[in-house]
Design a protein around this motif. Structure first.
Motif, PDB file in Angstrom:
ATOM      1  N   PRO A 139      -0.361  -3.446  13.565  1.00  0.00           N
ATOM      2  CA  PRO A 139      -0.980  -2.206  14.088  1.00  0.00           C
ATOM      3  C   PRO A 139      -1.707  -2.660  15.567  1.00  0.00           C
ATOM      4  O   PRO A 139      -2.856  -1.886  15.620  1.00  0.00           O
ATOM      5  N   GLY A 159       0.737  -1.245  -0.083  1.00  0.00           N
ATOM      6  CA  GLY A 159       0.116  -0.025   0.104  1.00  0.00           C
ATOM      7  C   GLY A 159       0.890   1.279  -0.055  1.00  0.00           C
ATOM      8  O   GLY A 159       1.894   1.408  -0.816  1.00  0.00           O
ATOM      9  N   GLY A 160       0.419   2.236   1.068  1.00  0.00           N
ATOM     10  CA  GLY A 160       1.025   3.556   0.874  1.00  0.00           C
ATOM     11  C   GLY A 160       2.607   3.486   1.428  1.00  0.00           C
ATOM     12  O   GLY A 160       3.212   4.492   0.913  1.00  0.00           O
ATOM     13  N   GLY A 161       3.069   2.658   1.947  1.00  0.00           N
ATOM     14  CA  GLY A 161       4.306   2.591   2.305  1.00  0.00           C
ATOM     15  C   GLY A 161       4.968   3.515   3.257  1.00  0.00           C
ATOM     16  O   GLY A 161       6.143   4.002   3.262  1.00  0.00           O
ATOM     17  N   THR A 162       3.934   3.933   4.230  1.00  0.00           N
ATOM     18  CA  THR A 162       4.624   4.917   5.220  1.00  0.00           C
ATOM     19  C   THR A 162       5.535   4.025   6.228  1.00  0.00           C
ATOM     20  O   THR A 162       6.532   4.885   6.656  1.00  0.00           O
ATOM     21  N   ASN A 163       5.591   2.791   6.452  1.00  0.00           N
ATOM     22  CA  ASN A 163       6.497   2.134   7.378  1.00  0.00           C
ATOM     23  C   ASN A 163       7.533   2.052   6.374  1.00  0.00           C
ATOM     24  O   ASN A 163       8.865   2.044   7.061  1.00  0.00           O
ATOM     25  N   MET A 195       0.352   4.529  13.858  1.00  0.00           N
ATOM     26  CA  MET A 195       1.323   4.649  13.019  1.00  0.00           C
ATOM     27  C   MET A 195       2.527   5.755  13.491  1.00  0.00           C
ATOM     28  O   MET A 195       3.638   5.224  13.536  1.00  0.00           O
ATOM     29  N   ILE A 209       5.269  -5.823  10.872  1.00  0.00           N
ATOM     30  CA  ILE A 209       4.802  -4.954  11.941  1.00  0.00           C
ATOM     31  C   ILE A 209       3.088  -5.061  11.724  1.00  0.00           C
ATOM     32  O   ILE A 209       2.541  -5.058  10.759  1.00  0.00           O
ATOM     33  N   GLY A 237       3.237  -3.528   5.879  1.00  0.00           N
ATOM     34  CA  GLY A 237       1.783  -3.584   5.076  1.00  0.00           C
ATOM     35  C   GLY A 237       1.825  -4.603   3.876  1.00  0.00           C
ATOM     36  O   GLY A 237       0.947  -4.246   2.918  1.00  0.00           O
ATOM     37  N   GLN A 273      -5.689   4.825  13.582  1.00  0.00           N
ATOM     38  CA  GLN A 273      -4.686   4.202  12.924  1.00  0.00           C
ATOM     39  C   GLN A 273      -3.694   5.073  12.757  1.00  0.00           C
ATOM     40  O   GLN A 273      -2.194   4.862  12.704  1.00  0.00           O
ATOM     41  N   GLU A 279       4.316   2.434  15.177  1.00  0.00           N
ATOM     42  CA  GLU A 279       4.952   1.676  14.166  1.00  0.00           C
ATOM     43  C   GLU A 279       6.081   2.098  13.554  1.00  0.00           C
ATOM     44  O   GLU A 279       7.114   1.379  13.394  1.00  0.00           O
TER      45      GLU A 279
HETATM   46  C1  GRF Z   1      -0.196  -0.157   8.492  1.00  0.00           C
HETATM   47  O1  GRF Z   1      -1.282   0.016   9.479  1.00  0.00           O
HETATM   48  C2  GRF Z   1       0.565  -1.493   9.049  1.00  0.00           C
HETATM   49  O2  GRF Z   1       0.655  -1.383  10.407  1.00  0.00           O
HETATM   50  C3  GRF Z   1       0.035  -2.361   8.430  1.00  0.00           C
HETATM   51  O3  GRF Z   1      -0.160  -2.083   7.113  1.00  0.00           O
HETATM   52  C4  GRF Z   1      -0.546  -0.412   7.185  1.00  0.00           C
HETATM   53  C5  GRF Z   1      -0.126   0.216   5.875  1.00  0.00           C
HETATM   54  O4  GRF Z   1       1.086   0.495   6.253  1.00  0.00           O
HETATM   55  N1  GRF Z   1       0.739  -3.690   8.494  1.00  0.00           N
HETATM   56  P1  GRF Z   1       2.002   1.274   5.169  1.00  0.00           P
HETATM   57  O5  GRF Z   1       1.617   2.946   5.221  1.00  0.00           O
HETATM   58  O6  GRF Z   1       1.927   0.718   3.842  1.00  0.00           O
HETATM   59  O7  GRF Z   1       3.493   1.107   5.241  1.00  0.00           O
END
Ligand code: GRF
Length: 198
Positions: free
Chosen positions: A111, A10-14, A177, A109, A89, A173, A181
């Protein structure tokens, strides 16, 4: 130098938190060799490419079955001499053949504070919806090793986050994060890089 591959959907914030920690010298002795997504439109791939990191899409539907996908993915990562696989994610359940190839070298990871709100069906916003529905006052995030179960591997690190009055799943959420996270994932990787965790 610990070579890691980050698997995303997904968005890849981690992923961004890991990139930033390396850039800010808060995470040392680690290189992100690869970012792999099961979805070609994952913004996480954009984050990788914007940072000069090889981002590639490997889609399960391009393979005969889950095992074929798992075998290819394992070989691909081994060809790149990956030491640690980081699920950030990543929404594909990896088959046992993949787990076997990277035994004790895959982390995830999640949440929530495992064993709460985890396991089959608990991902993304659903985790926070369940926490709010149960009325917990504290939640958080967990980094754990990935074994052949769902969110059942040994816990590496956890960080608690307060639930605030009026929280929606989206607000909660975001707080989990930001406060948990993005803090414990780089820290867990650092511990592994420092060989502090067996
Ligand atoms: C986050 O809530 C993570 O904990 C879960 O996926 C979600 C999306 O994370 N595993 P990211 O923004 O793609 O990193």
């Amino acid at each position: 130098m610990l070579k890691i591959a980050v698997l995303v959907s997904g968005g890849g914030t981690n992923l961004q938190a890991i990139i930033d920690a390396i850039d800010n010298h808060k995470l040392t002795g680690v290189t992100i060799e690869l970012v792999v997504s099961n979805k070609d439109d994952a913004y996480a791939l954009t984050r990788a490419n914007d940072h000069g990191i090889t981002g590639i899409c490997i889609r399960p539907k391009d393979y005969a079955d889950k095992d074929a996908y798992g075998r290819y993915l394992a070989e691909f990562l081994k060809d790149h001499e990956i030491d640690l696989v980081v699920l950030a994610g990543f929404l594909v359940v990896l088959p046992e053949c993949f787990i076997d190839e990277f035994e004790n070298r895959i982390i995830n990871i999640h949440p929530s504070l495992i064993p709460s709100f985890c396991g089959d069906g608990f991902y993304g916003l659903k985790v926070h919806e369940a926490a709010l529905a149960r009325g917990v006052k504290v939640t958080g995030a967990t980094v754990h090793y990935v074994d052949k179960g769902c969110d059942t591997g040994p816990i590496i690190m956890q960080k608690a986050v307060y639930v605030e009055p009026g929280d929606t799943p989206e607000i909660l959420q975001r707080r989990v994060m930001e406060q948990a996270e993005w803090v414990i994932l780089p820290q867990a990787i650092q511990n592994i890089a420092n060989r502090q965790i067996r």
